[in-house]
Design a protein around this motif. Structure first.
Motif, PDB file in Angstrom:
ATOM      1  N   ALA A 178       0.841  -1.197   0.000  1.00  0.00           N
ATOM      2  CA  ALA A 178       0.000   0.000   0.000  1.00  0.00           C
ATOM      3  C   ALA A 178       0.872   1.241   0.000  1.00  0.00           C
ATOM      4  O   ALA A 178       2.013   1.213   0.465  1.00  0.00           O
ATOM      5  CB  ALA A 178      -0.925   0.013   1.217  1.00  0.00           C
ATOM      6  N   VAL A 179       0.313   2.318  -0.528  1.00  0.00           N
ATOM      7  CA  VAL A 179       0.953   3.629  -0.504  1.00  0.00           C
ATOM      8  C   VAL A 179      -0.099   4.647  -0.087  1.00  0.00           C
ATOM      9  O   VAL A 179      -1.213   4.641  -0.619  1.00  0.00           O
ATOM     10  CB  VAL A 179       1.537   4.007  -1.880  1.00  0.00           C
ATOM     11  CG1 VAL A 179       2.062   5.440  -1.862  1.00  0.00           C
ATOM     12  CG2 VAL A 179       2.644   3.042  -2.278  1.00  0.00           C
ATOM     13  N   VAL A 180       0.224   5.496   0.887  1.00  0.00           N
ATOM     14  CA  VAL A 180      -0.684   6.566   1.304  1.00  0.00           C
ATOM     15  C   VAL A 180       0.097   7.873   1.345  1.00  0.00           C
ATOM     16  O   VAL A 180       1.322   7.879   1.530  1.00  0.00           O
ATOM     17  CB  VAL A 180      -1.315   6.296   2.687  1.00  0.00           C
ATOM     18  CG1 VAL A 180      -2.138   5.026   2.672  1.00  0.00           C
ATOM     19  CG2 VAL A 180      -0.252   6.233   3.774  1.00  0.00           C
ATOM     20  N   GLU A 181      -0.616   8.976   1.172  1.00  0.00           N
ATOM     21  CA  GLU A 181       0.035  10.276   1.249  1.00  0.00           C
ATOM     22  C   GLU A 181      -0.942  11.317   1.772  1.00  0.00           C
ATOM     23  O   GLU A 181      -2.158  11.114   1.766  1.00  0.00           O
ATOM     24  CB  GLU A 181       0.575  10.700  -0.114  1.00  0.00           C
ATOM     25  CG  GLU A 181      -0.483  11.056  -1.134  1.00  0.00           C
ATOM     26  CD  GLU A 181       0.140  11.666  -2.386  1.00  0.00           C
ATOM     27  OE1 GLU A 181       0.302  12.899  -2.406  1.00  0.00           O
ATOM     28  OE2 GLU A 181       0.460  10.908  -3.310  1.00  0.00           O
ATOM     29  N   ASP A 182      -0.388  12.425   2.241  1.00  0.00           N
ATOM     30  CA  ASP A 182      -1.218  13.519   2.727  1.00  0.00           C
ATOM     31  C   ASP A 182      -0.438  14.818   2.587  1.00  0.00           C
ATOM     32  O   ASP A 182       0.788  14.851   2.735  1.00  0.00           O
ATOM     33  CB  ASP A 182      -1.601  13.294   4.192  1.00  0.00           C
ATOM     34  CG  ASP A 182      -2.715  14.229   4.640  1.00  0.00           C
ATOM     35  OD1 ASP A 182      -3.343  14.864   3.766  1.00  0.00           O
ATOM     36  OD2 ASP A 182      -2.954  14.327   5.857  1.00  0.00           O
ATOM     37  N   SER A 183      -1.169  15.883   2.291  1.00  0.00           N
ATOM     38  CA  SER A 183      -0.594  17.221   2.224  1.00  0.00           C
ATOM     39  C   SER A 183      -1.258  18.049   3.313  1.00  0.00           C
ATOM     40  O   SER A 183      -2.485  18.069   3.419  1.00  0.00           O
ATOM     41  CB  SER A 183      -0.846  17.834   0.840  1.00  0.00           C
ATOM     42  OG  SER A 183      -0.264  19.115   0.750  1.00  0.00           O
ATOM     43  N   PHE A 184      -0.461  18.734   4.132  1.00  0.00           N
ATOM     44  CA  PHE A 184      -1.004  19.408   5.303  1.00  0.00           C
ATOM     45  C   PHE A 184      -0.162  20.630   5.641  1.00  0.00           C
ATOM     46  O   PHE A 184       0.956  20.808   5.137  1.00  0.00           O
ATOM     47  CB  PHE A 184      -1.036  18.448   6.500  1.00  0.00           C
ATOM     48  CG  PHE A 184       0.312  17.899   6.872  1.00  0.00           C
ATOM     49  CD1 PHE A 184       1.048  18.462   7.909  1.00  0.00           C
ATOM     50  CD2 PHE A 184       0.864  16.832   6.179  1.00  0.00           C
ATOM     51  CE1 PHE A 184       2.294  17.963   8.249  1.00  0.00           C
ATOM     52  CE2 PHE A 184       2.113  16.330   6.511  1.00  0.00           C
ATOM     53  CZ  PHE A 184       2.832  16.900   7.548  1.00  0.00           C
ATOM     54  N   THR A 185      -0.708  21.471   6.505  1.00  0.00           N
ATOM     55  CA  THR A 185       0.013  22.649   6.989  1.00  0.00           C
ATOM     56  C   THR A 185       0.808  22.262   8.228  1.00  0.00           C
ATOM     57  O   THR A 185       0.241  21.812   9.222  1.00  0.00           O
ATOM     58  CB  THR A 185      -0.963  23.783   7.332  1.00  0.00           C
ATOM     59  OG1 THR A 185      -1.706  24.133   6.166  1.00  0.00           O
ATOM     60  CG2 THR A 185      -0.209  25.004   7.837  1.00  0.00           C
ATOM     61  N   CYS A 186       2.107  22.411   8.152  1.00  0.00           N
ATOM     62  CA  CYS A 186       2.993  22.044   9.259  1.00  0.00           C
ATOM     63  C   CYS A 186       3.346  23.293  10.059  1.00  0.00           C
ATOM     64  O   CYS A 186       4.033  24.185   9.566  1.00  0.00           O
ATOM     65  CB  CYS A 186       4.254  21.371   8.729  1.00  0.00           C
ATOM     66  SG  CYS A 186       5.341  20.776  10.034  1.00  0.00           S
TER      67      CYS A 186
END
Length: 272
Positions: A178-186
């Motif tokens: 599996a591959v998962v990703e996320d884009s977020f404000t750090c």
């Protein structure tokens, strides 16, 4: 000997669904749920049990929907409970579903959730009947993107996982990736750490779900369970995992409809 085959897929077939009518309103909805669950789960693991109040124009009471993983267990439950009193003073009416399955669901093969996979495996095989081992779990992407107002920066993380699922008593093994990703404000290192932990947990669970989709549980009439693994063209073989595994065109939209497709990038899951 009667044989039934269970897959780690959401059951949509009519022959696995029961409707229960004529439930008297002498108990609360929660109490009825507990009593129905006790009765029907004795025939086999349940995917769903839902209790509903009768419509306003009907006499007071309840009805219920029961979904089994096994068609044979659903049929046996219907035969042995229809017309019985069970937990009330009047007989219940129990029928197999005759509702026509929509065409788009008739060939559905949606995998079970991670929690459902564990529940079904533990019920049929026991807690010691299977094991899972992570072969590799890697951070594939860690990129900073444009800066946002408030001092935070956009960051994109992507993780990949390769996992082995084993059934020692049955000498069967399969693998999932599996591959998962996320884009977020750090906004700080604590946010980044929490997001990493969350994505690592998600990718492990998705890899396990993918591995379970290749597993068949064969229920024998004598109460025993056999395990077989479906041979697929993209199944991982032990000799193919040494060194580098590359996963191309990996889409997880079928597991999470809300998740966007990550495109046709190539990911390198090097086994260290």
């Amino acid at each position: 000997m009667e044989v039934d085959v269970l897959e780690f897929l959401v059951p949509v077939e009519n022959n696995k669904t029961l409707f229960v009518w004529d439930i008297q309103p002498v108990h609360t909805e929660a109490e009825i749920y507990e009593r129905l669950f006790s009765v029907f789960s004795s025939f086999g693991p349940l995917y769903l049990l839902k209790v509903s109040s009768n419509a306003p124009l009907h006499p007071p009471g309840f009805s219920a929907l029961v979904k089994f993983y096994s068609a044979a267990q659903a049929s046996e439950a219907q035969r042995r409970t229809d017309g019985c009193l069970l937990f009330q003073t009047s007989p219940l009416k129990v029928r197999l579903s005759s509702k026509q399955t929509p065409h788009f669901l008739s060939d559905s093969s949606r995998p079970l959730s991670h929690a459902r996979c564990l529940e079904l495996a533990n019920h049929c095989l026991g807690f010691n009947g299977w094991t899972s081992d992570i072969i590799t779990l890697k951070e594939l992407t860690n990129k900073e993107e444009e800066e946002e107002g408030g001092g935070g920066r956009r960051r994109r993380l992507r993780f990949g996982c390769l996992l082995q699922l084993s059934f020692p008593p049955h000498r069967q093994t399969t693998r999932g990736a599996a591959v998962v990703e996320d884009s977020f404000t750090c906004t700080g290192p604590d946010v980044l750490l929490q997001k990493r932990c969350k994505l690592q947990k998600q990718v492990r669970e998705k890899a396990l779900v993918q591995a379970f989709t290749t597993v068949l549980l064969i229920l024998l009439g004598n109460g025993k369970v056999m395990v077989e693994v479906k041979q697929t063209s993209d199944q991982f073989l032990p000799e193919q995992i040494e060194g580098v595994l590359q996963v191309n065109e990996f889409s997880w939209s079928e597991f999470d409809p809300d998740e966007e497709d990550g495109g046709d990038e190539e990911w390198d899951l090097t086994v260290s």
